[in-house]
Write a protein that holds these residues in place. Structure first.
Motif, PDB file in Angstrom:
ATOM      1  N   ILE A 261       0.813  -1.220   0.000  1.00 20.75           N
ATOM      2  CA  ILE A 261       0.000   0.000   0.000  1.00 20.75           C
ATOM      3  C   ILE A 261       0.850   1.275   0.000  1.00 20.75           C
ATOM      4  N   ALA A 262       2.135   1.172   0.306  1.00 22.65           N
ATOM      5  CA  ALA A 262       2.974   2.378   0.344  1.00 22.65           C
ATOM      6  C   ALA A 262       4.435   1.981   0.198  1.00 22.65           C
ATOM      7  N   MET A 263       5.228   2.936  -0.312  1.00 22.31           N
ATOM      8  CA  MET A 263       6.663   2.671  -0.450  1.00 22.31           C
ATOM      9  C   MET A 263       7.439   3.973  -0.313  1.00 22.31           C
ATOM     10  N   TRP A 264       8.661   3.833   0.160  1.00 24.65           N
ATOM     11  CA  TRP A 264       9.584   4.950   0.344  1.00 24.65           C
ATOM     12  C   TRP A 264      10.945   4.446  -0.128  1.00 24.65           C
ATOM     13  N   ILE A 265      11.321   4.854  -1.337  1.00 29.74           N
ATOM     14  CA  ILE A 265      12.513   4.300  -1.983  1.00 29.74           C
ATOM     15  C   ILE A 265      13.665   5.299  -1.903  1.00 29.74           C
ATOM     16  N   ASN A 266      14.755   4.877  -1.287  1.00 35.03           N
ATOM     17  CA  ASN A 266      15.947   5.705  -1.122  1.00 35.03           C
ATOM     18  C   ASN A 266      17.183   4.934  -1.570  1.00 35.03           C
ATOM     19  N   ILE A 267      18.189   5.660  -2.028  1.00 37.26           N
ATOM     20  CA  ILE A 267      19.471   5.054  -2.374  1.00 37.26           C
ATOM     21  C   ILE A 267      20.584   5.988  -1.891  1.00 37.26           C
ATOM     22  N   PRO A 268      21.801   5.473  -1.774  1.00 41.40           N
ATOM     23  CA  PRO A 268      22.926   6.384  -1.538  1.00 41.40           C
ATOM     24  C   PRO A 268      23.078   7.322  -2.728  1.00 41.40           C
ATOM     25  N   ASP A 269      23.564   8.529  -2.490  1.00 39.82           N
ATOM     26  CA  ASP A 269      23.827   9.453  -3.596  1.00 39.82           C
ATOM     27  C   ASP A 269      25.079   8.982  -4.336  1.00 39.82           C
ATOM     28  N   LEU A 270      24.867   8.374  -5.494  1.00 39.86           N
ATOM     29  CA  LEU A 270      25.973   7.771  -6.237  1.00 39.86           C
ATOM     30  C   LEU A 270      26.990   8.799  -6.702  1.00 39.86           C
ATOM     31  N   ASN A 271      26.563  10.032  -6.854  1.00 44.71           N
ATOM     32  CA  ASN A 271      27.511  11.054  -7.308  1.00 44.71           C
ATOM     33  C   ASN A 271      28.639  11.294  -6.314  1.00 44.71           C
ATOM     34  N   GLN A 272      28.414  10.904  -5.062  1.00 43.02           N
ATOM     35  CA  GLN A 272      29.488  11.045  -4.082  1.00 43.02           C
ATOM     36  C   GLN A 272      30.634  10.086  -4.372  1.00 43.02           C
ATOM     37  N   TRP A 273      30.373   9.077  -5.178  1.00 44.40           N
ATOM     38  CA  TRP A 273      31.417   8.162  -5.665  1.00 44.40           C
ATOM     39  C   TRP A 273      31.748   8.416  -7.137  1.00 44.40           C
ATOM     40  N   PHE A 274      30.716   8.668  -7.946  1.00 41.70           N
ATOM     41  CA  PHE A 274      30.931   8.820  -9.387  1.00 41.70           C
ATOM     42  C   PHE A 274      31.716  10.072  -9.745  1.00 41.70           C
ATOM     43  N   LYS A 275      31.752  11.047  -8.845  1.00 45.69           N
ATOM     44  CA  LYS A 275      32.454  12.287  -9.174  1.00 45.69           C
ATOM     45  C   LYS A 275      33.950  12.071  -9.369  1.00 45.69           C
ATOM     46  N   TYR A 276      34.457  10.918  -8.984  1.00 48.84           N
ATOM     47  CA  TYR A 276      35.881  10.625  -9.167  1.00 48.84           C
ATOM     48  C   TYR A 276      36.167   9.913 -10.493  1.00 48.84           C
ATOM     49  N   LEU A 277      35.142   9.675 -11.319  1.00 49.66           N
ATOM     50  CA  LEU A 277      35.306   8.838 -12.511  1.00 49.66           C
ATOM     51  C   LEU A 277      35.318   9.611 -13.823  1.00 49.66           C
ATOM     52  N   ASN A 278      35.041  10.924 -13.791  1.00 51.25           N
ATOM     53  CA  ASN A 278      35.058  11.759 -14.999  1.00 51.25           C
ATOM     54  C   ASN A 278      34.173  11.206 -16.107  1.00 51.25           C
ATOM     55  N   GLY A 279      33.020  10.676 -15.727  1.00 47.40           N
ATOM     56  CA  GLY A 279      32.037  10.242 -16.708  1.00 47.40           C
ATOM     57  C   GLY A 279      32.267   8.864 -17.290  1.00 47.40           C
ATOM     58  N   LYS A 280      33.385   8.248 -17.015  1.00 45.86           N
ATOM     59  CA  LYS A 280      33.710   6.952 -17.609  1.00 45.86           C
ATOM     60  C   LYS A 280      33.292   5.825 -16.668  1.00 45.86           C
ATOM     61  N   PHE A 281      33.063   4.640 -17.250  1.00 51.28           N
ATOM     62  CA  PHE A 281      32.728   3.489 -16.417  1.00 51.28           C
ATOM     63  C   PHE A 281      33.231   2.201 -17.061  1.00 51.28           C
ATOM     64  N   GLY A 282      34.489   2.260 -17.537  1.00 48.72           N
ATOM     65  CA  GLY A 282      35.153   1.062 -18.017  1.00 48.72           C
ATOM     66  C   GLY A 282      35.667   0.248 -16.842  1.00 48.72           C
ATOM     67  N   TRP A 283      36.485  -0.767 -17.143  1.00 44.03           N
ATOM     68  CA  TRP A 283      36.908  -1.657 -16.055  1.00 44.03           C
ATOM     69  C   TRP A 283      37.791  -0.936 -15.047  1.00 44.03           C
TER      70      TRP A 283
END
Length: 384
Positions: A261-283
């Motif tokens: 009947i109800a949901m509250w969906i949360n995740i960690p803010d991925l940008n706090q990790w992704f900001k170190y990757l410069n847009g790339k996501f290779g191996w």
């Protein structure tokens, strides 16, 4: 004289991704989105909206062959509006009104050729959960999947004649701030009901939670229109993609006699990790991500979706869910900051929930509309 270039080759695709990174190289709060997240939007094999819609991307170059702007322009038949309304998105431009006007005129002509009567932007060729709206207040580090714009973008849109169709408000608070008495009263009232239970999601039951998510979402958002229905199989695919970063302890479902009947969906803010990757996501970047995830504690959680089926709205079930979840993740997790993904200013009930949570507006985005026939009246998004 500017020229438009269709993005249809590896070279133009790369430039489409690289241009904003150059444009914002001196903006300390800019976080480059992952290239793969952008490219998947424009991949017909990945984006279901290509089944009925059409979308093209363009670069704009000056006489010296320098990129001065870019945009995506599209028609999505499931974007239901009074007027036939197309969309523009992923707009980036130098601080020059003539350049912006050239791009907007180009988009207007492209859309008129396809029978459109208005254009909204900047929006996404897809769902509203990513890359939707123009940042006009709160130029902090963007949340994952959120647009970042320079302050001058607002005048580029408004000087052309765009008007705000609706504002998008983000609210935030500290995790350990006192929970509102309104929610505590709702919790107290519903905690007496033996037919209710609060459950945080579990990675080994993703299929079940995907079906429950779709059921709640489609009931709670059925009156919104604009392509709001969602299929459980799409939710499951999304959950499976997100599984490496899901935190089981911060997303919650409420059941009445096992019925969601109800949901509250949360995740960690991925940008706090992704900001170190410069847009790339290779191996290599994946290894960097795993290291960042291990060594850098993410202190920020992000609210993605909050939904209650109509028959349980205004019955305090929000307070029951929020306090059950809050009690749990305060004990089990180290988050200190919470920020909600945007709420439209046309949704007073959700705004009231955010205000009752004693949050503050952290940033504001805007969805703009430009009507091609300038004699037609402009109307803002209807209130829910």
């Amino acid at each position: 004289m500017l020229k438009s270039i269709l993005v249809n080759s590896p070279e133009t695709q790369k430039e489409f991704l690289e241009f904003p990174a150059r444009l914002f190289r001196n903006e300390k709060n800019y976080i480059r989105p992952l290239d793969k997240d952008i490219e998947e939007i424009f991949n017909p094999n990945k984006n279901k909206f290509f089944r009925n819609g059409t979308c093209e991307r363009f670069l704009f170059k000056n006489a010296e062959n320098q990129t001065v702007g870019k945009v995506a322009v599209f028609v999505n038949p499931k974007y239901e509006q009074k007027l036939k309304t197309g969309g523009i998105g992923f707009f980036d431009c130098i601080d020059d009104q003539e350049t912006a006007n050239f791009i907007f005129d180009f988009c207007k002509n492209w859309l008129q050729e396809r029978g459109m009567e208005a254009m909204d932007g900047p929006i996404n060729f897809g769902e509203r959960d990513k890359f939707w709206g123009l940042l006009i207040e709160g130029f902090h580090e963007p949340l994952y999947g959120m647009n970042f714009h320079a302050p001058y973008y607002q005048k580029l849109f408004e000087n052309y004649g765009f008007q705000i169709y609706f504002n998008q408000l983000c609210y935030g608070r500290k995790v350990y701030d006192e929970v509102s008495q309104v929610f505590m009263n709702g919790h107290r009232m519903n905690a007496k009901n033996p037919n209710l239970k609060a459950v945080h999601w579990k990675k080994n039951q993703l299929e079940k939670f995907a079906h429950d998510f779709a059921e709640i979402y489609n009931k709670a958002w059925a009156n919104h229109g604009e392509g709001k229905q969602i299929e459980a199989k799409k939710v499951l695919k999304m959950f499976q993609t997100m599984e490496p970063i899901l935190d089981e302890h911060i997303s919650w479902f409420i059941y009445e006699n096992e019925k969601p009947i109800a949901m509250w969906i949360n995740i960690p803010d991925l940008n706090q990790w992704f900001k170190y990757l410069n847009g790339k996501f290779g191996w290599i970047e994946k290894l960097k991500f795993l290291m960042a995830k291990f060594f850098i504690k993410n202190k920020k959680m992000v609210g993605l979706v909050f939904g209650i089926v109509p028959e349980w709205q205004r019955k305090g079930i929000d307070g029951f869910m929020i306090w059950e979840g809050t009690k749990h993740f305060r004990k089990t997790r180290n988050y200190t900051d919470y920020e909600m993904q945007w709420i439209g200013d046309f949704n007073p009930r959700m705004i009231k929930i955010a205000e009752n949570l004693e949050t503050k507006v952290t940033r504001k985005l805007a969805t703009y509309r430009y009507i091609f026939d300038r004699n037609l009246p402009f109307e803002r998004h209807k209130m829910l």
